[in-house]
Design a protein around this motif. Structure first.
Motif, short mmCIF file in Angstrom:
data_model
loop_
_atom_site.label_atom_id
_atom_site.label_comp_id
_atom_site.label_asym_id
_atom_site.label_seq_id
_atom_site.Cartn_x
_atom_site.Cartn_y
_atom_site.Cartn_z
N ALA A 32 0.69 -0.98 0.03
CA ALA A 32 -0.21 0.16 0.01
C ALA A 32 0.78 1.39 -0.23
O ALA A 32 0.34 2.27 0.17
CB ALA A 32 -0.99 0.12 1.29
N HIS A 33 2.17 1.49 -0.05
CA HIS A 33 2.86 2.40 -0.19
C HIS A 33 2.62 3.30 -1.40
O HIS A 33 2.23 2.58 -2.46
CB HIS A 33 4.21 2.16 -0.12
N SER A 34 2.58 4.56 -1.35
CA SER A 34 1.93 5.34 -2.49
C SER A 34 2.62 5.24 -3.61
O SER A 34 2.24 5.53 -4.90
CB SER A 34 1.78 6.91 -2.03
N ALA A 50 -3.74 -5.37 2.93
CA ALA A 50 -3.15 -4.29 2.09
C ALA A 50 -4.45 -3.27 1.87
O ALA A 50 -4.31 -2.18 1.54
CB ALA A 50 -2.42 -4.56 1.07
N ILE A 51 -5.54 -4.33 1.30
CA ILE A 51 -6.67 -3.47 1.06
C ILE A 51 -7.28 -2.50 1.92
O ILE A 51 -7.57 -1.32 1.38
CB ILE A 51 -7.79 -4.66 0.77
N PRO A 52 -7.48 -2.65 3.16
CA PRO A 52 -7.99 -1.68 4.04
C PRO A 52 -7.08 -0.44 3.80
O PRO A 52 -7.76 0.84 3.98
CB PRO A 52 -7.84 -2.27 5.51
N VAL A 53 -5.81 -0.67 3.83
CA VAL A 53 -4.82 0.79 3.75
C VAL A 53 -5.07 1.41 2.68
O VAL A 53 -5.28 2.73 2.50
CB VAL A 53 -3.36 0.26 4.01
N MET A 54 -5.30 0.70 1.52
CA MET A 54 -5.55 1.00 0.35
C MET A 54 -6.95 2.10 0.08
O MET A 54 -6.95 3.00 -0.65
CB MET A 54 -5.43 0.14 -0.95
N LYS A 55 -7.78 1.38 0.76
CA LYS A 55 -9.04 2.08 0.79
C LYS A 55 -9.24 3.33 1.46
O LYS A 55 -9.66 4.39 1.20
CB LYS A 55 -10.20 1.12 1.33
N TYR A 56 -8.33 3.14 2.70
CA TYR A 56 -8.03 4.52 3.31
C TYR A 56 -7.40 5.55 2.68
O TYR A 56 -7.84 6.61 2.74
CB TYR A 56 -7.21 4.17 4.84
N ARG A 57 -6.45 5.18 1.78
CA ARG A 57 -5.65 6.02 1.17
C ARG A 57 -6.11 6.69 0.00
O ARG A 57 -6.05 7.65 -0.69
CB ARG A 57 -4.20 5.73 0.91
N LEU A 58 -6.87 5.45 -1.04
CA LEU A 58 -7.21 5.55 -2.36
C LEU A 58 -8.70 6.20 -2.32
O LEU A 58 -9.21 6.41 -3.56
CB LEU A 58 -6.74 4.70 -3.45
N PRO A 84 4.49 -13.62 0.80
CA PRO A 84 5.12 -12.68 1.59
C PRO A 84 6.24 -12.18 1.32
O PRO A 84 7.32 -12.79 0.84
CB PRO A 84 5.30 -13.81 2.93
N ALA A 85 6.42 -10.82 1.43
CA ALA A 85 7.64 -10.00 0.91
C ALA A 85 8.44 -9.45 2.04
O ALA A 85 9.55 -8.98 1.98
CB ALA A 85 7.16 -8.70 -0.06
N GLY A 86 7.55 -9.63 3.30
CA GLY A 86 8.42 -9.14 4.31
C GLY A 86 8.95 -7.69 4.79
O GLY A 86 9.50 -7.40 5.52
N HIS A 87 8.09 -6.97 3.69
CA HIS A 87 8.30 -5.33 3.69
C HIS A 87 7.73 -4.50 4.65
O HIS A 87 8.10 -3.81 5.76
CB HIS A 87 8.07 -5.10 2.28
N ILE A 88 6.37 -4.61 4.68
CA ILE A 88 5.17 -4.05 5.40
C ILE A 88 4.07 -4.89 5.61
O ILE A 88 3.89 -5.96 4.95
CB ILE A 88 4.67 -2.52 5.12
N TRP A 89 3.07 -4.80 6.46
CA TRP A 89 2.04 -5.36 6.81
C TRP A 89 1.31 -5.50 5.35
O TRP A 89 1.06 -4.68 4.62
CB TRP A 89 1.21 -4.74 7.92
N GLY A 90 0.85 -6.72 5.15
CA GLY A 90 0.12 -6.98 3.64
C GLY A 90 1.14 -7.02 2.42
O GLY A 90 0.58 -6.92 1.30
N SER A 91 2.30 -6.83 2.61
CA SER A 91 3.20 -6.74 1.50
C SER A 91 3.43 -7.95 0.72
O SER A 91 3.53 -9.21 1.35
CB SER A 91 4.47 -6.07 1.62
#
Ligand SMILES: [Zn+2]
Length: 198
Positions: A32-34, A50-58, A84-91
């Motif tokens: 979800a990073h911009s 990642a979806i809830p963060v994307m909804k918050y941001r987008l 899993p990418a180990g980068h941030i929550w949901g990455s």
């Protein structure tokens, strides 16, 4: 199976982009990073966290589909799954398989475990597209444990002197890592989120 064009990383067989930098009909978003989850796409596929963060941001009204890690969907014969990418929550890394050929697009990733993100999962593939923002040897980062120890030592010293401590951290990713490793026996923690507009 995967090419680059002026909108980004493209899988023609599935007619889908990965983290496109211009608006497209259908996009898989690694996190979800911009600089990866951008405005204006017609449809978003991303990890369920990642979806809830994307909804918050987008915007709450974005059209999207949430996947769990390893859950497989198929688009026009291309099997697609997130790992899993180990980068941030949901990455997530994106795995694409078509007629036995496998490509993986890493998105941002890290191999160290941060106690928050699902640990990076190596995925076998024929072709691997890797992010490398900080891959140059000039970038040398201290061990995370040393950073956590420094922060807690500094906080404890300030506390002993009757001073408040303020840490600024990027809201998505870094803030959670800082919080996770604070020694809560030292004092109370207060959080304030500040939106910067440019
Ligand atoms: Zn990122």
């Amino acid at each position: 199976m995967v090419t680059f064009d002026n909108c980004g990383i493209y899988c023609a067989q599935a007619d889908i982009y990965i983290d496109p930098w211009k608006p497209v009909k259908k996009a898989i978003i690694t996190h979800a990073h911009s600089d990866h989850a951008r405005f204006g796409n017609g449809f978003y596929i991303a990890h369920e966290h990642a979806i809830p963060v994307m909804k918050y941001r987008l915007g709450a009204d974005i059209q999207c589909q949430a996947l769990k890690y390893q859950e497989e969907i198929a688009i026009n014969g291309v099997k697609i799954s997130l790992h899993p990418a180990g980068h941030i929550w949901g990455s997530a890394q994106v795995r694409l398989e078509y007629k036995g050929e496998i490509w993986v697009v890493s998105g941002d990733y890290k191999l160290q475990q941060d106690g928050i993100s699902a640990p990076f999962e190596p995925v076998r593939c024929h072709s691997f597209i890797t992010e490398s923002t900080f891959g140059l040897p000039i970038y040398k980062f201290p061990k995370p444990q040393d950073v956590h120890d420094d922060i807690n030592t500094w906080w404890r010293k300030n506390q002993d002197q009757g001073k408040n401590s303020v840490i600024c951290a990027y809201a998505l990713g870094k803030a959670q890592r800082v919080l996770k490793h604070l020694d809560t026996s030292i004092g109370n923690i207060y959080i304030r989120m500040v939106r910067l507009t440019m």
